[in-house]
Design a protein around this motif. Sequence first.
Motif, PDB file in Angstrom:
ATOM      1  N   GLN A 291      57.469  99.317 -38.744  1.00  0.00           N
ATOM      2  CA  GLN A 291      57.477  97.869 -38.594  1.00  0.00           C
ATOM      3  C   GLN A 291      58.232  97.541 -37.320  1.00  0.00           C
ATOM      4  O   GLN A 291      59.333  98.038 -37.102  1.00  0.00           O
ATOM      5  CB  GLN A 291      58.129  97.197 -39.802  1.00  0.00           C
ATOM      6  CG  GLN A 291      57.273  97.279 -41.032  1.00  0.00           C
ATOM      7  CD  GLN A 291      57.789  96.367 -42.126  1.00  0.00           C
ATOM      8  OE1 GLN A 291      58.891  95.851 -42.074  1.00  0.00           O
ATOM      9  NE2 GLN A 291      56.964  96.158 -43.123  1.00  0.00           N
ATOM     10  N   GLU A 292      57.617  96.731 -36.505  1.00  0.00           N
ATOM     11  CA  GLU A 292      58.186  96.342 -35.211  1.00  0.00           C
ATOM     12  C   GLU A 292      58.487  97.554 -34.340  1.00  0.00           C
ATOM     13  O   GLU A 292      59.494  97.607 -33.646  1.00  0.00           O
ATOM     14  CB  GLU A 292      59.430  95.487 -35.420  1.00  0.00           C
ATOM     15  CG  GLU A 292      59.143  94.189 -36.159  1.00  0.00           C
ATOM     16  CD  GLU A 292      60.404  93.412 -36.483  1.00  0.00           C
ATOM     17  OE1 GLU A 292      61.491  93.811 -36.019  1.00  0.00           O
ATOM     18  OE2 GLU A 292      60.293  92.415 -37.188  1.00  0.00           O
TER      19      GLU A 292
ATOM     20  N   GLN B 206      61.038 102.161 -40.778  1.00  0.00           N
ATOM     21  CA  GLN B 206      61.789 101.276 -41.669  1.00  0.00           C
ATOM     22  C   GLN B 206      61.791 101.865 -43.077  1.00  0.00           C
ATOM     23  O   GLN B 206      60.786 101.804 -43.779  1.00  0.00           O
ATOM     24  CB  GLN B 206      61.160  99.885 -41.702  1.00  0.00           C
ATOM     25  CG  GLN B 206      61.163  99.169 -40.386  1.00  0.00           C
ATOM     26  CD  GLN B 206      62.559  98.783 -39.947  1.00  0.00           C
ATOM     27  OE1 GLN B 206      63.402  98.437 -40.767  1.00  0.00           O
ATOM     28  NE2 GLN B 206      62.810  98.851 -38.658  1.00  0.00           N
TER      29      GLN B 206
ATOM     30  N   ASN C 245      64.023 100.867 -45.452  1.00  0.00           N
ATOM     31  CA  ASN C 245      64.963 100.002 -46.177  1.00  0.00           C
ATOM     32  C   ASN C 245      64.223  99.075 -47.131  1.00  0.00           C
ATOM     33  O   ASN C 245      62.999  99.097 -47.215  1.00  0.00           O
ATOM     34  CB  ASN C 245      65.822  99.206 -45.190  1.00  0.00           C
ATOM     35  CG  ASN C 245      64.979  98.445 -44.194  1.00  0.00           C
ATOM     36  OD1 ASN C 245      63.859  98.064 -44.492  1.00  0.00           O
ATOM     37  ND2 ASN C 245      65.521  98.232 -43.008  1.00  0.00           N
ATOM     38  N   THR C 246      64.965  98.269 -47.846  1.00  0.00           N
ATOM     39  CA  THR C 246      64.368  97.384 -48.845  1.00  0.00           C
ATOM     40  C   THR C 246      63.654  96.184 -48.232  1.00  0.00           C
ATOM     41  O   THR C 246      62.999  95.435 -48.955  1.00  0.00           O
ATOM     42  CB  THR C 246      65.447  96.882 -49.824  1.00  0.00           C
ATOM     43  OG1 THR C 246      66.484  96.242 -49.080  1.00  0.00           O
ATOM     44  CG2 THR C 246      66.028  98.026 -50.630  1.00  0.00           C
ATOM     45  N   ASP C 247      63.749  96.001 -46.937  1.00  0.00           N
ATOM     46  CA  ASP C 247      63.020  94.919 -46.276  1.00  0.00           C
ATOM     47  C   ASP C 247      61.549  95.268 -46.066  1.00  0.00           C
ATOM     48  O   ASP C 247      60.744  94.393 -45.800  1.00  0.00           O
ATOM     49  CB  ASP C 247      63.648  94.592 -44.920  1.00  0.00           C
ATOM     50  CG  ASP C 247      65.028  93.982 -45.062  1.00  0.00           C
ATOM     51  OD1 ASP C 247      65.335  93.474 -46.162  1.00  0.00           O
ATOM     52  OD2 ASP C 247      65.797  94.024 -44.084  1.00  0.00           O
ATOM     53  N   ASN C 248      61.219  96.531 -46.173  1.00  0.00           N
ATOM     54  CA  ASN C 248      59.849  96.993 -45.965  1.00  0.00           C
ATOM     55  C   ASN C 248      59.060  96.825 -47.265  1.00  0.00           C
ATOM     56  O   ASN C 248      59.006  97.713 -48.105  1.00  0.00           O
ATOM     57  CB  ASN C 248      59.848  98.454 -45.507  1.00  0.00           C
ATOM     58  CG  ASN C 248      58.486  98.916 -45.065  1.00  0.00           C
ATOM     59  OD1 ASN C 248      57.487  98.275 -45.350  1.00  0.00           O
ATOM     60  ND2 ASN C 248      58.459 100.036 -44.373  1.00  0.00           N
ATOM     61  N   LEU C 249      58.433  95.653 -47.426  1.00  0.00           N
ATOM     62  CA  LEU C 249      57.720  95.347 -48.664  1.00  0.00           C
ATOM     63  C   LEU C 249      56.504  96.246 -48.872  1.00  0.00           C
ATOM     64  O   LEU C 249      56.150  96.560 -50.006  1.00  0.00           O
ATOM     65  CB  LEU C 249      57.290  93.883 -48.675  1.00  0.00           C
ATOM     66  CG  LEU C 249      58.410  92.852 -48.644  1.00  0.00           C
ATOM     67  CD1 LEU C 249      57.843  91.446 -48.699  1.00  0.00           C
ATOM     68  CD2 LEU C 249      59.389  93.088 -49.772  1.00  0.00           C
TER      69      LEU C 249
ATOM     70  N   GLY D  74      56.242  89.909 -51.890  1.00  0.00           N
ATOM     71  CA  GLY D  74      56.333  88.900 -50.838  1.00  0.00           C
ATOM     72  C   GLY D  74      56.763  87.544 -51.364  1.00  0.00           C
ATOM     73  O   GLY D  74      57.471  86.796 -50.696  1.00  0.00           O
TER      74      GLY D  74
ATOM     75  N   PHE E  86      60.637  88.067 -52.516  1.00  0.00           N
ATOM     76  CA  PHE E  86      61.574  88.276 -51.388  1.00  0.00           C
ATOM     77  C   PHE E  86      60.935  87.770 -50.099  1.00  0.00           C
ATOM     78  O   PHE E  86      60.465  88.559 -49.285  1.00  0.00           O
ATOM     79  CB  PHE E  86      61.907  89.758 -51.236  1.00  0.00           C
ATOM     80  CG  PHE E  86      62.413  90.390 -52.489  1.00  0.00           C
ATOM     81  CD1 PHE E  86      63.691  90.128 -52.958  1.00  0.00           C
ATOM     82  CD2 PHE E  86      61.607  91.262 -53.220  1.00  0.00           C
ATOM     83  CE1 PHE E  86      64.154  90.711 -54.108  1.00  0.00           C
ATOM     84  CE2 PHE E  86      62.067  91.851 -54.381  1.00  0.00           C
ATOM     85  CZ  PHE E  86      63.357  91.576 -54.835  1.00  0.00           C
TER      86      PHE E  86
END
Length: 108
Positions: A60-61, A65, A67-71, A104, A107
């Motif tokens: 991502q970007e 990634q 981490n928990t931000d990677n849905l 989504g 979060f």
Amino acid sequence: MEQEQIFQVIVGMTIVTYLPRLLPAWFLSTRTLPPAVQIWLRYVPISVIGAMLLPSLLLQEGSLQFNTDNLYLLGSIPTIAVAVISRSLFLTVLAGILFVTGLGLLFP
């Protein structure tokens, strides 16, 4: 481009697209493959799908990634479980859509 050139491009692209698919199928349709090759060929579709999906799950970007931000990565975990249990492409795709959409919404 003129109409004739457009038609030639379409015909050329059709030949280039379908020839690599048709020639092996045509050539191998009258032959029996060894069992080891048949077993190996069963893994080709899942390998190709994995190779296409893995970058979109992990990157991502432009960076990895984990981490928990990677849905997408989080949604893939229960989706893989549904795939293993159900062995159904339809249920797997549906589960993936529902899990990622649900994550989504939970979060944003």
